[in-house]
Design an enzyme around this catalytic site. Structure first.
Site, PDB file in Angstrom:
ATOM      1  N   ASP A  15       0.812  -1.225   0.000  1.00  0.00           N
ATOM      2  CA  ASP A  15       0.000   0.000   0.000  1.00  0.00           C
ATOM      3  C   ASP A  15       0.842   1.270   0.000  1.00  0.00           C
ATOM      4  OD1 ASP A  15      -2.255  -1.668   0.217  1.00  0.00           O
ATOM      5  OD2 ASP A  15      -1.913  -1.812   2.374  1.00  0.00           O
ATOM      6  N   HIS A  45      -4.411  -2.729  -6.200  1.00  0.00           N
ATOM      7  CA  HIS A  45      -3.709  -1.576  -6.754  1.00  0.00           C
ATOM      8  C   HIS A  45      -4.716  -0.511  -7.159  1.00  0.00           C
ATOM      9  CE1 HIS A  45       0.318  -3.685  -7.884  1.00  0.00           C
ATOM     10  NE2 HIS A  45       0.034  -3.737  -6.612  1.00  0.00           N
ATOM     11  N   THR A  46      -4.556   0.660  -6.584  1.00  0.00           N
ATOM     12  CA  THR A  46      -5.458   1.751  -6.927  1.00  0.00           C
ATOM     13  C   THR A  46      -4.791   2.605  -7.994  1.00  0.00           C
ATOM     14  OG1 THR A  46      -6.206   1.698  -4.653  1.00  0.00           O
ATOM     15  CG2 THR A  46      -6.805   3.645  -5.943  1.00  0.00           C
TER      16      THR A  46
HETATM   17  P1  IMP Z   1      -2.080 -12.754   2.844  1.00  0.00           P
HETATM   18  O1  IMP Z   1      -1.137 -12.199   1.837  1.00  0.00           O
HETATM   19  O2  IMP Z   1      -3.522 -12.584   2.460  1.00  0.00           O
HETATM   20  O3  IMP Z   1      -1.744 -14.162   3.229  1.00  0.00           O
HETATM   21  O4  IMP Z   1      -1.900 -11.891   4.180  1.00  0.00           O
HETATM   22  C1  IMP Z   1      -0.679 -11.883   4.902  1.00  0.00           C
HETATM   23  C2  IMP Z   1      -0.359 -10.491   5.426  1.00  0.00           C
HETATM   24  O5  IMP Z   1      -0.072  -9.629   4.334  1.00  0.00           O
HETATM   25  C3  IMP Z   1      -1.510  -9.809   6.174  1.00  0.00           C
HETATM   26  O6  IMP Z   1      -0.952  -9.004   7.195  1.00  0.00           O
HETATM   27  C4  IMP Z   1      -2.171  -8.957   5.101  1.00  0.00           C
HETATM   28  O7  IMP Z   1      -2.900  -7.888   5.629  1.00  0.00           O
HETATM   29  C5  IMP Z   1      -0.937  -8.503   4.358  1.00  0.00           C
HETATM   30  N1  IMP Z   1      -1.212  -8.149   2.957  1.00  0.00           N
HETATM   31  C6  IMP Z   1      -1.399  -8.976   1.916  1.00  0.00           C
HETATM   32  N2  IMP Z   1      -1.576  -8.291   0.786  1.00  0.00           N
HETATM   33  C7  IMP Z   1      -1.466  -6.995   1.106  1.00  0.00           C
HETATM   34  C8  IMP Z   1      -1.512  -5.794   0.335  1.00  0.00           C
HETATM   35  O8  IMP Z   1      -1.666  -5.787  -0.883  1.00  0.00           O
HETATM   36  N3  IMP Z   1      -1.371  -4.638   1.041  1.00  0.00           N
HETATM   37  C9  IMP Z   1      -1.163  -4.620   2.380  1.00  0.00           C
HETATM   38  N4  IMP Z   1      -1.092  -5.719   3.129  1.00  0.00           N
HETATM   39  C10 IMP Z   1      -1.235  -6.893   2.491  1.00  0.00           C
HETATM   40 MG    MG Z   2      -2.562  -2.304  -1.982  1.00  0.00          MG
END
Ligand code: IMP
Ligand code: MG
Length: 330
Positions: A15, A45-46
């Site tokens: 982010d 992705h925004t």
């Molecule tokens: P997962 O990738 O869904 O397994 O989540 C694992 C960790 O990565 C968690 O803390 C999610 O909130 C974080 N996370 C996964 N994708 C993103 C993203 O695109 N932006 C921010 N945090 C992410």
């Molecule tokens: Mg993001």
């Protein structure tokens, strides 16, 4: 002739505004391909394209510019979400004809993966089946894109594309998540299951010698979504959260906020070979008008924006640093 690869990667907790940077770089018209190299529909992705806001989860930003856009073999794919995203782009007036591809050896997020992830609380995942899908990939029980009927029209072989058909390609590799969420280098187990590093881009089949420029993307303050406690008790972080509209693009969860950690940022820059660092959301700190960074266990506080940006740039000397204060441009 050999392929040239530039990389855009997040160097905090995701982010950071990678979508905006990728979109900006693609505008140059220099690139023939755009490759998403890790993660799945956990990413959001925004992108503001011609004044319209789009949120994509799978499809790389190249598609907005008619650049061949590939979901690489380092990614995991939710087929329904992928097809829905294509529909959304079509309806948004984006010409996607022959522009969207999926690497044959990317892995498929299956129903069982979504089910295993749907009430996950330990890590605080996005509950999109990402971790269980990568577990199956590495456990050698996974399903690859070429085995999926709906994906047949989109399949692409990375070797054939970049070493036989288009050895003169200029590729922008777009990372998802960020270095602090990397499975090896992040704060394990509070990480995602893929390689968010520059090396992660190469794992998609690119020769290490093809690397040209590496763009790191950060924010002037940090945000994190997940199960660990990250936001210190201080009302300034609620202000930042509000001013920065810090809600997850995928899950709508509130992002926890903290000051930027400069030494960790430097580590990420060094380990990923970042040449050019874009630090986003300066406008948010301007609105809140408080200026601090973390350095090890200390907190450094500055009187104003100029003192803050000068200190950060000096600390990161050796890297080209750009501060950006607009959601629409760099
Ligand atoms: P997962 O990738 O869904 O397994 O989540 C694992 C960790 O990565 C968690 O803390 C999610 O909130 C974080 N996370 C996964 N994708 C993103 C993203 O695109 N932006 C921010 N945090 C992410
Ligand atoms: Mg993001």
């Amino acid at each position: 002739m050999s392929v040239i690869v530039d990389v855009v990667l997040g160097i905090q907790h995701g982010d950071e505004g990678k979508g905006k940077v990728t979109h900006h770089l693609l505008k140059s018209g220099d690139y023939t391909h755009c490759v998403r190299y890790n993660g799945g529909c956990n990413a959001g992705h925004t992108i503001y394209h011609e004044g319209v806001k789009f949120v994509t989860h799978h499809i790389p930003a190249g598609v907005f510019f008619g650049v061949k856009s590939i979901i690489g073999p380092g990614c995991v794919l939710d087929v329904h979400k992928f097809l829905a995203e294509i529909q959304m782009l079509k309806e948004g007036g984006i010409n996607i004809e022959n522009k969207i591809y999926v690497a044959k050896n990317a892995h498929i997020i299956q129903e069982v993966h979504r089910w295993m992830d749907h009430d996950e609380t330990r890590v605080g995942t996005t509950r999109t089946g990402n971790g269980p899908c990568y577990s199956d990939k590495y456990g050698r029980g996974g399903l690859r894109a070429y085995q999926t009927k709906e994906l047949q029209p989109y399949l692409l072989d990375m070797y054939e594309e970049f070493y036989i058909h288009q050895p003169d390609a200029v590729v922008l590799c777009e990372g998802a998540q960020g270095f602090a969420l990397d499975v090896d280098w992040g704060d394990y187990p509070y990480v995602t299951s893929s390689h968010c590093t520059t090396a992660g881009a190469l794992l998609n089949g690119f020769n290490p010698k093809s690397l040209r420029k590496i763009y790191g993307v950060a924010k002037v303050y940090e945000t994190y979504v997940g199960a660990k406690s990250f936001q210190p008790a201080n009302p300034v972080f609620d202000k930042i959260q509000n001013a920065g509209e810090e809600y997850g693009a995928t899950t709508g969860r509130k992002r926890q906020c903290n000051w930027m950690s400069l030494d960790i940022l430097l580590k990420a820059v060094q380990m990923n070979g970042v040449d050019h660092l874009i630090i986003n959301k300066l406008d948010v700190l301007e609105e809140v008008d408080e200026w601090s960074v973390r350095l090890g266990e200390s907190l450094l506080t500055f009187q104003n924006k100029d003192q803050f940006t000068n200190y950060v740039s000096q600390y990161l000397s050796g890297v080209e640093v750009t501060f950006s204060g607009s959601p629409h441009r760099i």
